[in-house]
Write an enzyme that holds these catalytic residues in place. Structure first.
Site, PDB file in Angstrom:
ATOM      1  CG  HIS A  79      -1.980   3.926   1.820  1.00  0.00           C
ATOM      2  ND1 HIS A  79      -3.300   3.158   1.418  1.00  0.00           N
ATOM      3  CD2 HIS A  79      -1.600   3.195   2.749  1.00  0.00           C
ATOM      4  CE1 HIS A  79      -3.242   2.110   2.185  1.00  0.00           C
ATOM      5  NE2 HIS A  79      -2.420   2.121   3.088  1.00  0.00           N
ATOM      6  CG  ASP A  80      -2.122   0.116  -0.268  1.00  0.00           C
ATOM      7  OD1 ASP A  80      -1.036   0.207  -0.277  1.00  0.00           O
ATOM      8  OD2 ASP A  80      -2.949  -0.548   0.724  1.00  0.00           O
TER       9      ASP A  80
ATOM     10  CE  LYS B  77      -0.346  -0.346   3.829  1.00  0.00           C
ATOM     11  NZ  LYS B  77      -1.787  -0.753   3.394  1.00  0.00           N
TER      12      LYS B  77
END
Length: 283
Positions: free
Chosen positions: A26-27, A113
């Site tokens: 994630h990110d 995202k």
């Protein structure tokens, strides 16, 4: 970074299953890492533990998915993120790449995202459903924002979520602990990365669907799944004998027997699936 013995207890006893899981990184973009002193905890442990998770997923045939915010976002695309965080990554598009040590490979999926949860305005849920997978292992940053929201969203989609407690990081130790506590009490399981690695390594099983077989083969050949069709010969697509032996060792971990020669004699992914189905029916 919290140690394994400092993680909260869980209300349920779920464990990652390589036939059901997807790893979400994630990110992990340079922009978000730039708020840390990268030489200090928790960044070195974060990168090391994510690499260990990804290696375990590669070994178990688990698909790896990344989220990354686009380097250019209009005010309309940012929506309510704008008053909270300003222009965000748009102000530093040079920092948009995912950290080189854990950068996506050809066989990995990168989702754009847009909001805290990775499920918003993406096809993550549909991708998982198509692969017959209903577990999501979440690592990355930030624990109490996007990671937490993604875990909660997975739970509400009836996807079993796992927040890897020592493979996420946050603005502070308190906010890190807040995310772990909420997940363990309300919507998922918090595990240390080593427990995830051991669960994935110790639970080998033959693929549960033709799509799962394609996914596992594409993962070990290091191809995007769309480049491996049901009619393709796995060996012509890049599978070699060493990787096939690795698959066979994993698939026979629960006593389900397949032979090297009988697979090599079959010329397509769909023929492999027919053999797997027949062997499962006989068992």
């Amino acid at each position: 970074m919290p140690t394994a013995d400092a993680l909260p207890g869980n209300r349920v006893a779920w464990l990652p299953d390589p036939a059901r899981a997807v790893l979400l990184v994630h990110d992990m973009q340079e922009y978000f890492l730039d708020f840390y002193d990268r030489t200090q905890s928790p960044v070195p442990e974060l990168l090391e533990n994510i690499r260990a998770l990804r290696n375990a997923c590669d070994g178990a045939g688990v698909p790896v998915v990344y989220t990354a915010q686009p380097p250019q976002q209009s005010a309309q695309q940012r929506g309510l993120l704008q008053p909270w965080w300003g222009p965000g990554i748009t102000a530093r598009p040079d920092l948009a790449p995912i950290h080189a040590d854990i950068a996506p490979r050809a066989q990995d999926t990168v989702l754009t995202k847009w909001r805290y949860s990775a499920f918003v305005s993406s096809d993550l849920r549909e991708r998982m459903h198509a692969l017959g997978r209903d577990q999501l292992l979440v690592c990355g940053i930030y624990a109490h924002i996007g990671c937490l929201m993604t875990v909660a969203d997975a739970f509400m989609h009836d996807i079993q979520p796992f927040l890897v407690g020592d493979a996420v990081a946050d603005f502070s130790a308190d906010e890190h602990a807040q995310a772990l506590d909420y997940v363990s009490r309300r919507c998922g399981v918090v595990l240390p990365h080593q427990a995830c690695v051991e669960a994935l390594a110790g639970a080998g099983a033959m693929p549960a669907s033709l799509l799962a077989l394609r996914s596992e083969l594409a993962q070990i050949i290091e191809l995007p799944i769309e480049h491996l069709a049901e009619t393709d010969n796995p060996f012509h697509a890049g599978l070699d004998s060493i990787r096939l032996m690795s698959l066979l060792e994993r698939w026979t971990g629960r006593g389900q027997q397949l032979g090297f020669v009988e697979l090599a004699e079959r010329g397509s992914v769909s023929e492999w699936w027919e053999l797997i189905q027949s062997r499962r029916m006989a068992a």
